[in-house]
Design a protein around this motif. Structure first.
Motif, short mmCIF file in Angstrom:
data_model
loop_
_atom_site.label_atom_id
_atom_site.label_comp_id
_atom_site.label_asym_id
_atom_site.label_seq_id
_atom_site.Cartn_x
_atom_site.Cartn_y
_atom_site.Cartn_z
N TYR A 90 -4.19 -28.83 53.09
CA TYR A 90 -3.65 -29.57 53.07
C TYR A 90 -3.31 -30.25 50.46
O TYR A 90 -4.48 -29.89 50.81
N ARG A 91 -2.33 -31.14 50.65
CA ARG A 91 -2.31 -31.88 49.75
C ARG A 91 -2.83 -32.57 49.01
O ARG A 91 -3.00 -33.32 50.42
N GLY A 92 -3.84 -32.64 48.37
CA GLY A 92 -4.24 -34.23 48.27
C GLY A 92 -4.71 -34.93 47.01
O GLY A 92 -4.71 -34.62 45.86
N LYS A 93 -4.66 -36.15 46.97
CA LYS A 93 -4.99 -36.45 45.49
C LYS A 93 -6.61 -37.56 45.30
O LYS A 93 -6.55 -38.22 46.22
N LEU A 94 -7.03 -37.36 44.61
CA LEU A 94 -8.50 -38.08 45.22
C LEU A 94 -8.70 -39.23 43.90
O LEU A 94 -7.22 -39.51 43.24
N GLU A 95 -9.55 -40.01 44.15
CA GLU A 95 -9.51 -41.44 43.31
C GLU A 95 -9.35 -41.36 41.97
O GLU A 95 -8.46 -42.09 41.83
N ASP A 96 -9.76 -39.84 41.28
CA ASP A 96 -9.33 -40.37 40.00
C ASP A 96 -8.33 -39.75 39.81
O ASP A 96 -7.66 -39.15 38.24
N GLY A 97 -7.13 -39.53 40.53
CA GLY A 97 -6.49 -39.06 40.31
C GLY A 97 -5.74 -37.58 40.73
O GLY A 97 -4.51 -37.55 40.16
N ARG A 98 -6.77 -36.75 40.25
CA ARG A 98 -6.70 -35.06 40.26
C ARG A 98 -5.83 -35.06 41.83
O ARG A 98 -5.94 -35.57 42.66
N LEU A 99 -5.12 -34.13 41.66
CA LEU A 99 -4.34 -33.09 42.98
C LEU A 99 -5.27 -32.34 42.87
O LEU A 99 -5.72 -30.99 41.80
N VAL A 100 -5.28 -32.09 44.44
CA VAL A 100 -6.37 -30.70 44.50
C VAL A 100 -5.38 -30.39 45.86
O VAL A 100 -4.97 -30.89 46.94
N ALA A 101 -6.57 -29.17 46.09
CA ALA A 101 -5.60 -28.39 47.68
C ALA A 101 -6.50 -28.24 48.63
O ALA A 101 -7.93 -28.08 48.36
N VAL A 102 -6.70 -29.31 49.87
CA VAL A 102 -8.12 -29.28 50.66
C VAL A 102 -7.76 -28.28 51.74
O VAL A 102 -6.64 -28.51 53.12
N LYS A 103 -9.04 -27.25 52.36
CA LYS A 103 -9.05 -26.00 52.95
C LYS A 103 -9.59 -26.47 54.02
O LYS A 103 -10.67 -27.17 53.87
N LYS A 104 -9.32 -26.62 55.15
CA LYS A 104 -9.94 -27.22 56.20
C LYS A 104 -10.12 -26.32 57.19
O LYS A 104 -8.87 -25.67 58.25
N LEU A 105 -11.49 -25.34 57.58
CA LEU A 105 -11.36 -24.34 58.86
C LEU A 105 -11.46 -25.14 59.69
O LEU A 105 -11.78 -26.09 60.91
#
Length: 397
Positions: A90-105
């Motif tokens: 999933y695409r995610g946006k952290l509280e500090d504004g960074r975009l990340v990709a979150v892989k969920k097992l």
């Protein structure tokens, strides 16, 4: 008397400072790690996790599950980037504004479990290269296992190669991707402090940043490799169509299996099609087989994506890439050159003096309702001494 008092205060201060240093050491080495273990859901009953989290993971960030849930809007389907054997990403946006990709097992659907999760974290935190995806952090909360990666704007290569997006890549960009993957594999096989075999090199595991620089991802199947062993005997794990015959049939795993997969991937990038497509005419269904038939007819340039032909490319450069792919697809593992040699060929620093043999590949000419298997190989492994294969056109040299 004054000197004695000064000495007394100096020694007293020194003792107090020493005690403070000891307390700080105890806090950082004992108390804080225990709190960290609790924060990621490790309990005394999870001895493997405790041992693991007390080691390599101090170099990356620990994320709270609820914060990742918030960052991905409760893992909403609109943020779904893709799915793999490990689970959804999933695409995610952290509280500090960074975009990340979150892989969920996905524990209920995935073929991988906690041991594979820990293996991937161990693997990625121990290696770093510009053509390998960067792990930012992880989360372990009860049954939840998540990995947090840098976000790659152009997602995965399969979306472009398999026509799932409208993006067109010219030859310069495709060559950049091919060379980047080759350099990433060279690092894993030859330059890393560990000898690593990825085991699942394919288009969906190649991620592209905003400048279409490739990064190899998904190390869930990767294996550390003892330096003194030519290959490991192991159960098959990978993707049909990309798998080297000696690994698929006999379970003989070495870095040569990755090299074979890379060869298939190069042909996909150049032709812009899947390695196996049963909807095509019989002779075109399996890409390496079709490419070799064109090669025998001295018309291998016909393999090139029609859109790329319209855009224009330097023929000898593309033929060099196809030549490198055929060397990677050799039926015998010991005939496939190491990735350092492939990189040299691609960058015109190595001579293309080797004449490739006919690759070994699966027999795809069967009914669509019949399952593909590795029981049938299009041709038995030929003798390494055989050298009657045709050469690429002269313009490729």
């Amino acid at each position: 008397m004054q000197h004695s008092a000064a000495l007394f205060f100096f020694l007293g201060g020194l003792v107090v400072l020493l005690i403070l240093l000891i307390l700080v050491f105890i806090f950082w080495k004992i108390i804080k790690p225990e709190k960290l273990k609790k924060s990621v859901g490790c309990t005394k009953g999870q001895q493997g996790s405790i041992d693991f989290f007390s080691g390599n993971l101090r170099t990356i960030s620990y994320f709270d599950f609820h914060k990742l849930k918030k960052a991905t809007k409760n893992f909403h389907h609109c943020n779904l980037l893709g799915r793999g054997g490990f689970g959804p990403v999933y695409r995610g946006k952290l509280e500090d504004g960074r975009l990340v990709a979150v892989k969920k097992l996905s524990l209920d659907k995935s073929q991988q479990g906690e041991s594979e999760f820990l293996a991937e974290v161990r693997m990625i935190t121990s290696i770093q290269h510009k053509n390998l995806v960067r792990l930012i952090g992880c989360c372990s909360d009860g049954a939840q296992r998540l990995l947090v990666y840098e976000y790659m704007k152009n997602r995965s290569l399969d979306l472009i190669v398999y026509g799932k997006s409208d993006q067109f890549l010219n030859w310069e960009t495709r060559f950049q991707i091919i060379l980047g993957i080759a350099r990433g594999l060279q690092y894993l096989h030859e330059d890393s402090h560990l000898r690593i075999v990825h085991r699942d090199i394919k288009a969906s595991n190649i991620l592209l940043d905003d400048k279409f620089q490739p990064k190899i991802g998904d190390f869930g199947l990767a294996r550390f490799f003892p330096e003194d062993q030519v290959y490991l005997s192991t159960n098959f794990a990978g993707t049909l169509g990309y798998t080297a015959p000696e690994y698929a049939i006999r379970g003989e795993l070495s870095e040569k299996a990755d090299i074979y997969s890379f060869g298939v991937l190069v042909l996909e990038i150049i032709s812009c099609r899947k390695n196996t497509d049963l909807n095509l005419p019989s002779e075109m269904q399996y890409l390496p087989e079709y490419a070799w038939k064109l090669y025998e007819r001295s018309s291998v340039i016909d393999l090139v994506d029609p859109k790329m032909r319209d855009d224009g490319f330097v023929e000898k450069d593309v033929l060099r890439g196809i030549h490198a792919a055929f060397l990677c697809l050799q039926p015998h593992a010991n005939l496939r050159p190491p990735m350092s040699e492939i990189v040299a060929i691609l960058t015109c620093k190595g001579e293309m003096i080797r004449t490739p043999m006919k690759p070994a590949f699966t027999d795809c000419r069967r009914r669509k309702d019949e399952k593909l298997s590795w029981d049938t190989i299009s041709e038995a492994f030929p003798s390494p001494l055989k050298s009657d294969s045709p050469s690429l056109p002269q313009s490729s040299h």
